[in-house]
Design a protein around this motif. Structure first.
Motif, PDB file in Angstrom:
ATOM      1  N   PRO A  14      41.768  23.913  50.025  1.00  0.00           N
ATOM      2  CA  PRO A  14      41.747  25.018  51.221  1.00  0.00           C
ATOM      3  C   PRO A  14      40.231  25.488  51.307  1.00  0.00           C
ATOM      4  CG  PRO A  14      43.615  25.273  49.858  1.00  0.00           C
ATOM      5  CD  PRO A  14      42.990  24.125  49.039  1.00  0.00           C
ATOM      6  N   PHE A  72      46.134  23.638  46.398  1.00  0.00           N
ATOM      7  CA  PHE A  72      46.096  24.900  46.874  1.00  0.00           C
ATOM      8  C   PHE A  72      44.859  25.659  46.384  1.00  0.00           C
ATOM      9  CE2 PHE A  72      50.547  23.817  46.397  1.00  0.00           C
ATOM     10  CZ  PHE A  72      51.014  24.246  48.007  1.00  0.00           C
ATOM     11  N   ILE A  91      35.958  39.031  59.410  1.00  0.00           N
ATOM     12  CA  ILE A  91      36.779  37.821  59.064  1.00  0.00           C
ATOM     13  C   ILE A  91      38.102  37.923  59.240  1.00  0.00           C
ATOM     14  CG2 ILE A  91      37.437  36.409  57.104  1.00  0.00           C
ATOM     15  CD1 ILE A  91      35.023  36.973  55.603  1.00  0.00           C
ATOM     16  N   ILE A 130      46.289  41.566  50.066  1.00  0.00           N
ATOM     17  CA  ILE A 130      45.476  40.735  51.138  1.00  0.00           C
ATOM     18  C   ILE A 130      45.819  39.195  51.114  1.00  0.00           C
ATOM     19  CG2 ILE A 130      43.074  39.870  51.051  1.00  0.00           C
ATOM     20  CD1 ILE A 130      42.248  42.273  49.694  1.00  0.00           C
ATOM     21  N   LEU A 165      44.135  29.527  52.398  1.00  0.00           N
ATOM     22  CA  LEU A 165      45.504  29.175  52.185  1.00  0.00           C
ATOM     23  C   LEU A 165      46.194  29.130  53.563  1.00  0.00           C
ATOM     24  CD1 LEU A 165      46.785  30.900  48.907  1.00  0.00           C
ATOM     25  CD2 LEU A 165      46.584  28.564  49.305  1.00  0.00           C
ATOM     26  N   MET A 166      45.864  30.093  54.215  1.00  0.00           N
ATOM     27  CA  MET A 166      46.237  30.053  55.568  1.00  0.00           C
ATOM     28  C   MET A 166      45.827  28.755  56.441  1.00  0.00           C
ATOM     29  SD  MET A 166      45.592  32.949  58.535  1.00  0.00           S
ATOM     30  CE  MET A 166      45.144  32.320  59.873  1.00  0.00           C
ATOM     31  N   VAL A 210      37.701  25.335  54.550  1.00  0.00           N
ATOM     32  CA  VAL A 210      36.938  26.443  55.015  1.00  0.00           C
ATOM     33  C   VAL A 210      35.639  25.996  55.237  1.00  0.00           C
ATOM     34  CG1 VAL A 210      35.959  28.620  54.413  1.00  0.00           C
ATOM     35  CG2 VAL A 210      38.345  28.188  53.794  1.00  0.00           C
ATOM     36  N   PHE A 263      49.166  39.215  53.179  1.00  0.00           N
ATOM     37  CA  PHE A 263      48.784  39.434  54.547  1.00  0.00           C
ATOM     38  C   PHE A 263      48.503  38.245  55.488  1.00  0.00           C
ATOM     39  CE2 PHE A 263      45.857  41.018  57.700  1.00  0.00           C
ATOM     40  CZ  PHE A 263      46.643  41.737  58.404  1.00  0.00           C
ATOM     41  N   PHE A 264      47.863  37.196  54.802  1.00  0.00           N
ATOM     42  CA  PHE A 264      47.157  36.073  55.573  1.00  0.00           C
ATOM     43  C   PHE A 264      48.091  35.031  55.519  1.00  0.00           C
ATOM     44  CE2 PHE A 264      43.139  38.453  54.857  1.00  0.00           C
ATOM     45  CZ  PHE A 264      42.819  38.458  56.318  1.00  0.00           C
ATOM     46  N   ILE A 317      42.713  33.343  53.433  1.00  0.00           N
ATOM     47  CA  ILE A 317      42.505  32.725  54.645  1.00  0.00           C
ATOM     48  C   ILE A 317      42.226  31.169  54.409  1.00  0.00           C
ATOM     49  CG2 ILE A 317      41.290  34.461  55.883  1.00  0.00           C
ATOM     50  CD1 ILE A 317      38.932  32.096  55.220  1.00  0.00           C
ATOM     51  N   PHE A 329      46.703  49.479  45.578  1.00  0.00           N
ATOM     52  CA  PHE A 329      45.361  49.918  46.159  1.00  0.00           C
ATOM     53  C   PHE A 329      45.475  50.411  47.595  1.00  0.00           C
ATOM     54  CE2 PHE A 329      42.893  47.289  48.949  1.00  0.00           C
ATOM     55  CZ  PHE A 329      43.540  46.246  49.065  1.00  0.00           C
ATOM     56  N   SER A 332      33.326  33.380  56.099  1.00  0.00           N
ATOM     57  CA  SER A 332      33.965  33.246  54.749  1.00  0.00           C
ATOM     58  C   SER A 332      32.800  32.676  53.765  1.00  0.00           C
ATOM     59  CB  SER A 332      35.262  32.565  54.605  1.00  0.00           C
ATOM     60  OG  SER A 332      36.116  33.194  55.467  1.00  0.00           O
ATOM     61  N   PHE A 388      40.608  35.827  62.310  1.00  0.00           N
ATOM     62  CA  PHE A 388      41.898  34.959  62.075  1.00  0.00           C
ATOM     63  C   PHE A 388      43.067  35.641  62.512  1.00  0.00           C
ATOM     64  CE2 PHE A 388      38.973  33.249  58.799  1.00  0.00           C
ATOM     65  CZ  PHE A 388      39.259  31.822  58.921  1.00  0.00           C
ATOM     66  N   THR A 389      43.189  37.049  62.656  1.00  0.00           N
ATOM     67  CA  THR A 389      44.254  37.437  63.160  1.00  0.00           C
ATOM     68  C   THR A 389      44.410  37.721  64.485  1.00  0.00           C
ATOM     69  OG1 THR A 389      43.380  39.579  62.088  1.00  0.00           O
ATOM     70  CG2 THR A 389      45.186  38.483  60.956  1.00  0.00           C
ATOM     71  N   PHE A 448      38.568  44.903  53.417  1.00  0.00           N
ATOM     72  CA  PHE A 448      38.607  45.251  54.839  1.00  0.00           C
ATOM     73  C   PHE A 448      39.765  46.196  54.903  1.00  0.00           C
ATOM     74  CE2 PHE A 448      42.565  43.029  56.161  1.00  0.00           C
ATOM     75  CZ  PHE A 448      43.007  42.306  54.878  1.00  0.00           C
ATOM     76  N   VAL A 449      40.432  46.676  53.785  1.00  0.00           N
ATOM     77  CA  VAL A 449      41.495  47.729  54.136  1.00  0.00           C
ATOM     78  C   VAL A 449      40.996  48.971  54.168  1.00  0.00           C
ATOM     79  CG1 VAL A 449      43.617  48.462  53.029  1.00  0.00           C
ATOM     80  CG2 VAL A 449      43.037  45.945  52.864  1.00  0.00           C
TER      81      VAL A 449
END
Lengths: 274, 263
Positions: free
Chosen positions: A21, A17, A230, B200, B114-115, A25, B203-204, B112, A105, A247, A234-235, A212-213
């Motif tokens: 990952p 995990f 980024i 965060i 993990l996604m 990337v 979210f992903f 991302i 936050f 990334s 992805f979204t 990014f928030v």
């Protein structure tokens, strides 16, 4: 106590995990899947070199640096006062400083949204004095404000912890030798507090440059930072390759800033990274 | 004069830190929808909150995920900490560096990555992937809370237990575990709070239909402001505050005990 095997589930977990990952990337950032298999390419890094994206990177760094600098400017005196002698209920004050940090936050950022918006509290108060509503929200100042508000405790706490560990007799010695309070500060206190300053800078700069928030909520999508870029890959766009390359760039950015800071920390012997 | 200036400055900073939160809380009781003026006390936003299907399901997922992920992370993390504590130097360094990875890495990159993994493994994004992600980012914090306790242990206690005929497992359960328990509990509470609070990474790594409270706040805030979010924020702030006070009391108690034993 040679029973290492009980940590194996953890090691396997982290390989699956965390390590895999991250490798994925890196993989997606340089490999495209085509009909005839996998091809190595640097296309996505080249795309990042376009002025549009370089501008975003520079904007992220500049806004994060401005916020870090403001945090240092506001936060250093706070740490100095809290660490000073004659402050009653020191622990309560420190706890008061930590509490907002534990609030989600998103909610902290959202709170500013309600204050800054067109018919929010600040504009209402201004109207009592006959001042026309200002455009406070969706400006770069709003983004910087959000960053300073969110990350100020990260600056104050490490500086405070270093300052409160300074040997008082060193300061007394300087005073005995005739140094005035200005000299004591510039020659003794400030140089000794530098490790705390360095970790404070790291702890503010890193979340600020990757957010990014804050930029999405307070900048209203007009102030795209590298985090937003980024997020969008992805979204909404669905361009994994470019998103992965971005990334990797972000990780390198973080690594570089961390390398600079730890190097500095070692020179000064003693680290204060929480 | 100097003392006054200092006090004034600290007060100013605290005002800056707390004003937005206080405004948020006060206006969650405001009868009118506009944020500018006060038009009377009401609890209707809280009532609406508890009738909002989306928010209630988010609350349910937030709590379930926090409970399960902190518990699993504590079990894996405590075992890992014991193992890491007994490792040889080189191996220990490698494992600790991997442990620090998710702590140091930007959350967005962890999210991302993990996604990508979940989609790569053809796992459907949703409850399971959210849970796995939370366990993943929680474990390092448990390890980092348990390791210091292990370092304080007296090595000979375990050996003494073995000499007196305890099996290794029995010795761990009866000798080691009770001594590192404060660290384990602190790790559990820390993991629980972090999971409650995360936005965060969640979210992903979540899919349609499964959202935690932070995600709901984000999607609502993007559409504009609603007093319902104020009410939700107030409740979340108060609950995190309570948790923090519990953790804080625990650690200060421990410190007192430690101070006492050194005296």
């Amino acid at each position: 106590m040679k029973r290492n095997w009980i940590s194996y589930p953890y090691i396997i977990w982290m390989i699956i995990f965390i390590v895999v990952p991250l490798l994925l990337v890196v993989f997606y950032s340089v490999i495209v899947v085509t009909e005839d298999g996998l091809t190595f390419t640097l296309e996505f890094y080249k795309r990042f070199m376009q002025p549009v994206y370089i501008k975003v990177l520079i904007r992220s760094i500049v806004l994060a640096l401005i916020s870090t600098f403001i945090c240092l400017l506001i936060g250093y005196p706070v740490a100095l006062i809290l660490a000073g002698k004659g402050v009653s209920r020191k622990n309560t004050l420190i706890l008061l400083f930590v509490i907002p940090m534990w609030m989600n936050f998103l909610l902290r950022t959202y709170a500013w949204l309600t204050l800054l918006e067109k018919n929010g509290l600040i504009n209402t108060m201004l109207s009592w004095f006959g001042i026309k509503p200002l455009n406070l929200l969706y400006t770069s100042e709003a983004v910087v404000l959000g960053m300073v508000y969110n990350f100020l405790p990260f600056m104050v706490l490490p500086i405070y912890s270093v300052l409160s560990k300074i040997d008082k007799s060193v300061i007394e010695a300087a005073e005995d030798l005739g140094a005035n309070s200005y000299k004591v500060f510039t020659k003794i206190i400030f140089p000794l507090s530098l490790p705390g300053v360095m970790s404070g800078i790291t702890m503010v700069f890193m979340p600020a440059v990757t957010t990014f928030v804050i930029s999405r909520l307070l900048g209203g999508g007009q102030f795209t930072l590298i985090g937003n870029l980024i997020d969008r890959q992805f979204t909404t766009v669905g361009d994994w390759n470019f998103g992965s390359a971005l990334s990797v760039v972000m990780m390198i950015l973080i690594l570089i800033s961390m390398a600079i800071m730890t190097r500095y920390d070692k020179d000064r012997e003693g680290s204060a990274l929480l | 004069m100097k003392g006054f200036l200092k006090r004034f400055y600290v007060l100013l900073i605290f005002a800056f830190l707390y004003a937005p939160i206080i405004v948020l809380i006060v206006f969650s009781f405001n009868d009118s929808k506009s944020r500018g003026n006060w038009s009377g006390f009401t609890l209707k936003w809280y009532r609406q909150l508890f009738h909002d299907q989306q928010i209630m399901s988010a609350l349910y997922y937030t709590i379930i995920i926090a409970v399960v992920s902190s518990f699993v992370a504590t079990v894996i993390g405590t075992a890992a900490a014991i193992g890491i504590h007994n490792m040889k130097k080189i191996k220990k360094t490698i494992v600790m560096n991997i442990t620090y990875l998710p702590v140091m890495n930007p959350d967005i990159v962890t999210g991302i990555s993990l996604m990508i993994l979940f989609i790569f493994l053809k796992l459907e994004l949703g409850f399971l992937t959210l849970l796995l992600s939370h366990i993943t980012f929680n474990i390092p914090y448990v390890i980092l809370s348990v390791l210091p306790k292990l370092r304080q242990l007296n090595k000979h206690m375990y050996e003494a237990a073995l000499d007196l005929g305890a099996t290794p497992f029995y010795a761990y359960r009866k000798v080691i575990l009770p001594q590192i328990m404060p660290g384990v509990i602190t790790g559990l509470l820390l993991a629980f709070t972090l999971s409650l609070d995360d936005f965060i990474i969640s979210f992903f790594t979540t899919g349609s239909g499964v959202a935690n409270l932070s995600i709901v706040v984000y999607s609502m805030a993007r559409r504009g402001i609603s007093p319902k979010i104020n009410a939700l924020s107030t409740l979340m702030f108060v609950s995190v505050l309570l948790l923090l006070l519990i953790v804080n009391r625990r650690t200060s108690k421990e410190n007192n005990v430690k101070k006492g034993s050194h005296a």
